[in-house]
Design a protein around this motif. Sequence first.
Motif, PDB file in Angstrom:
ATOM      1  N   ALA A 267      38.167  35.798  38.266  1.00  0.00           N
ATOM      2  CA  ALA A 267      38.073  36.865  37.667  1.00  0.00           C
ATOM      3  C   ALA A 267      38.231  36.947  36.738  1.00  0.00           C
ATOM      4  O   ALA A 267      39.330  36.785  36.122  1.00  0.00           O
ATOM      5  N   MET A 268      37.806  38.077  35.367  1.00  0.00           N
ATOM      6  CA  MET A 268      38.086  38.218  34.041  1.00  0.00           C
ATOM      7  C   MET A 268      36.934  39.724  34.037  1.00  0.00           C
ATOM      8  O   MET A 268      35.988  40.322  34.467  1.00  0.00           O
ATOM      9  N   CYS A 269      37.345  40.438  32.801  1.00  0.00           N
ATOM     10  CA  CYS A 269      36.662  41.446  31.872  1.00  0.00           C
ATOM     11  C   CYS A 269      36.732  41.255  30.957  1.00  0.00           C
ATOM     12  O   CYS A 269      37.095  40.428  29.505  1.00  0.00           O
ATOM     13  N   GLU A 270      35.566  41.408  30.900  1.00  0.00           N
ATOM     14  CA  GLU A 270      34.708  40.784  29.256  1.00  0.00           C
ATOM     15  C   GLU A 270      34.951  42.162  28.285  1.00  0.00           C
ATOM     16  O   GLU A 270      34.511  41.326  27.008  1.00  0.00           O
ATOM     17  N   ARG A 271      35.542  43.175  28.926  1.00  0.00           N
ATOM     18  CA  ARG A 271      35.350  43.966  27.620  1.00  0.00           C
ATOM     19  C   ARG A 271      37.092  43.982  26.662  1.00  0.00           C
ATOM     20  O   ARG A 271      37.729  43.476  26.017  1.00  0.00           O
ATOM     21  N   CYS A 272      37.934  44.448  27.500  1.00  0.00           N
ATOM     22  CA  CYS A 272      38.662  44.055  27.389  1.00  0.00           C
ATOM     23  C   CYS A 272      39.857  42.359  26.721  1.00  0.00           C
ATOM     24  O   CYS A 272      39.148  41.693  27.056  1.00  0.00           O
ATOM     25  N   PRO A 273      40.312  42.631  25.490  1.00  0.00           N
ATOM     26  CA  PRO A 273      40.733  41.677  24.628  1.00  0.00           C
ATOM     27  C   PRO A 273      42.039  41.251  25.169  1.00  0.00           C
ATOM     28  O   PRO A 273      42.226  39.528  25.303  1.00  0.00           O
ATOM     29  N   ASP A 274      43.101  41.477  26.816  1.00  0.00           N
ATOM     30  CA  ASP A 274      43.943  40.272  26.932  1.00  0.00           C
ATOM     31  C   ASP A 274      43.501  40.508  28.383  1.00  0.00           C
ATOM     32  O   ASP A 274      42.420  41.401  28.894  1.00  0.00           O
ATOM     33  N   PRO A 275      44.137  38.733  28.740  1.00  0.00           N
ATOM     34  CA  PRO A 275      43.360  38.264  30.342  1.00  0.00           C
ATOM     35  C   PRO A 275      44.022  38.931  31.300  1.00  0.00           C
ATOM     36  O   PRO A 275      45.027  39.932  31.077  1.00  0.00           O
ATOM     37  N   ILE A 276      43.148  38.968  32.169  1.00  0.00           N
ATOM     38  CA  ILE A 276      43.746  39.826  33.177  1.00  0.00           C
ATOM     39  C   ILE A 276      44.496  38.740  34.789  1.00  0.00           C
ATOM     40  O   ILE A 276      43.721  37.503  33.930  1.00  0.00           O
ATOM     41  N   ILE A 277      45.157  39.584  35.084  1.00  0.00           N
ATOM     42  CA  ILE A 277      45.554  38.556  36.210  1.00  0.00           C
ATOM     43  C   ILE A 277      44.912  38.964  37.351  1.00  0.00           C
ATOM     44  O   ILE A 277      44.673  40.564  37.628  1.00  0.00           O
ATOM     45  N   THR A 278      44.813  37.557  38.608  1.00  0.00           N
ATOM     46  CA  THR A 278      44.024  38.612  39.822  1.00  0.00           C
ATOM     47  C   THR A 278      44.957  37.460  40.602  1.00  0.00           C
ATOM     48  O   THR A 278      45.374  36.246  41.059  1.00  0.00           O
ATOM     49  N   ASP A 279      44.868  38.730  42.306  1.00  0.00           N
ATOM     50  CA  ASP A 279      45.154  37.309  43.491  1.00  0.00           C
ATOM     51  C   ASP A 279      44.563  36.609  44.119  1.00  0.00           C
ATOM     52  O   ASP A 279      43.720  37.548  44.811  1.00  0.00           O
ATOM     53  N   VAL A 280      44.668  35.615  44.324  1.00  0.00           N
ATOM     54  CA  VAL A 280      43.281  34.760  45.204  1.00  0.00           C
ATOM     55  C   VAL A 280      43.641  34.199  46.448  1.00  0.00           C
ATOM     56  O   VAL A 280      45.236  34.071  46.349  1.00  0.00           O
ATOM     57  N   ASP A 281      43.075  34.208  47.392  1.00  0.00           N
ATOM     58  CA  ASP A 281      43.950  33.457  48.893  1.00  0.00           C
ATOM     59  C   ASP A 281      42.885  32.597  49.247  1.00  0.00           C
ATOM     60  O   ASP A 281      43.104  31.913  50.447  1.00  0.00           O
ATOM     61  N   LEU A 282      42.467  31.689  47.855  1.00  0.00           N
ATOM     62  CA  LEU A 282      41.606  30.793  48.373  1.00  0.00           C
ATOM     63  C   LEU A 282      40.196  30.981  49.878  1.00  0.00           C
ATOM     64  O   LEU A 282      40.214  29.863  50.505  1.00  0.00           O
ATOM     65  N   ARG A 283      40.536  31.997  50.472  1.00  0.00           N
ATOM     66  CA  ARG A 283      39.073  32.452  50.947  1.00  0.00           C
ATOM     67  C   ARG A 283      37.770  33.060  50.257  1.00  0.00           C
ATOM     68  O   ARG A 283      37.311  33.646  50.965  1.00  0.00           O
ATOM     69  N   GLY A 284      38.352  32.991  49.032  1.00  0.00           N
ATOM     70  CA  GLY A 284      36.949  33.439  48.098  1.00  0.00           C
ATOM     71  C   GLY A 284      37.445  35.347  47.890  1.00  0.00           C
ATOM     72  O   GLY A 284      37.041  36.453  47.404  1.00  0.00           O
ATOM     73  N   GLY A 285      38.682  35.887  48.268  1.00  0.00           N
ATOM     74  CA  GLY A 285      39.432  37.089  47.634  1.00  0.00           C
ATOM     75  C   GLY A 285      40.231  36.904  46.061  1.00  0.00           C
ATOM     76  O   GLY A 285      40.355  35.793  46.120  1.00  0.00           O
ATOM     77  N   SER A 286      39.162  37.877  45.361  1.00  0.00           N
ATOM     78  CA  SER A 286      39.599  38.003  43.708  1.00  0.00           C
ATOM     79  C   SER A 286      39.586  39.092  43.844  1.00  0.00           C
ATOM     80  O   SER A 286      39.237  40.280  43.683  1.00  0.00           O
ATOM     81  N   HIS A 287      41.430  39.666  43.625  1.00  0.00           N
ATOM     82  CA  HIS A 287      41.830  41.002  43.080  1.00  0.00           C
ATOM     83  C   HIS A 287      42.481  41.145  42.197  1.00  0.00           C
ATOM     84  O   HIS A 287      43.694  40.414  41.655  1.00  0.00           O
ATOM     85  N   TRP A 288      42.523  42.200  42.051  1.00  0.00           N
ATOM     86  CA  TRP A 288      43.427  43.092  40.927  1.00  0.00           C
ATOM     87  C   TRP A 288      44.931  43.003  41.035  1.00  0.00           C
ATOM     88  O   TRP A 288      45.725  43.162  42.266  1.00  0.00           O
ATOM     89  N   SER A 289      45.947  42.258  40.212  1.00  0.00           N
ATOM     90  CA  SER A 289      47.188  42.444  40.781  1.00  0.00           C
ATOM     91  C   SER A 289      47.807  42.682  40.179  1.00  0.00           C
ATOM     92  O   SER A 289      47.990  43.500  39.089  1.00  0.00           O
TER      93      SER A 289
END
Length: 396
Positions: A267-289
């Motif tokens: 995942a990413m944010c198209e507005r924010c200039p700084d990249p975000i970090i997400t926690d991924v679980d390899l089952r499709g989960g992708s959440h704000w870290s």
Amino acid sequence: MDDLVETITNLELPLEWYPRNLLPEEQQYLHEHWTEHTQHMRAEQEARERQLFALYRRLSPEQGRAVALYALDLFDAGRYRSQYLTERMLLRVANLVPGALQGLYSELIERELFWRSQHCEADPTTRDQLLLLLEEKAEDLGALSTILEALAWIGDEQVQAQFHKWRQSPPTWRSLLYIPPHGYALLAGWELTEDGKRRNLCHTTAYELIPTKHAAPEATPGPVGVIERSEEHCRWCGLLLTTLFDLDLRDPRLAFLGVRGERLRIAMCERCPDPIITDVDLRGGSHWSASNPSKPEIEYEGWEIEPLPKGKLVLGPQRRTPYETIGAYQRRGISQLGGYPEWVQDAEYPRCPGCQRRMTFLGQLETLDIVEHAEGIYYAFLCADCGKATTGYQQT
């Protein structure tokens, strides 16, 4: 063979966007229809590029060698256009025709054509020549940088040992460089570990991401989703996050990623200039870290964006080599999964906030592939061990 070389050379010649020796009425017509003219020329250039890449991909090592030798003859002619053509042709041969430059590396070094990915297949003799030349060019910043990058692309055990030695005992010419000698490894898709070993940051397999309209009906939607809306919002600006890549890891074509699981979303944010970090679980989960830093000091109010269009690209055929997109910025068709990135600026492999190691490159999206007249490349990265993912973006 001569006809093939001539065809490639003619296609490599730059188009004249503004023809010379036009009559006054022709100049007036061109001025009045400049927008249509540029659109036509851009389409013509893209058609030539597609034809060129198709030709290079079909070349055998022997045919690629013939093209490289002709490029060297052009270079020896000494004209500016000849040097421009030489660099373009040699880069394409190196990136698209495995084995074509074997036996020619001494010729390249003699002409100081030792840059970028051309030396990824170079042998130990070439490596030793470059190390000797490095000492001769110790006061030339431009030469130092290009030689170090060439050595990084070779990247064998001897190069690793030399980079490690320079890290422990910096050479006298270190002060001329903007980055330490071992930092050039990043340009070639690897990093030097603390114990002086090579840790790869890229994959040696790459798949094209092609327009949906060009894919066979049975190939869609396929195991790779590109630009999809997420269910979470950015905690910095409040915008709904975008899934850059949605990967079905059960598909055998994605086994080269070496990630065991069912589904991976970046995942990413198209507005924010700084990249975000997400926690991924390899089952499709992708959440704000929780690893994300505090909100950047940016005024978001009134900052509207045009969302990237979704569903424009799907997984296409495997590339002949993982280096195909290097040096091809702002050309349609360089979006891919795997392979080596085409950096618009410096090589930037983000560090994982968990283990502090650099993340592995997963793929890139050239915005020109989904938005007309766009510029810039999005990059996806993963630390599978820590379950952290992030993205990057570069433009001129």
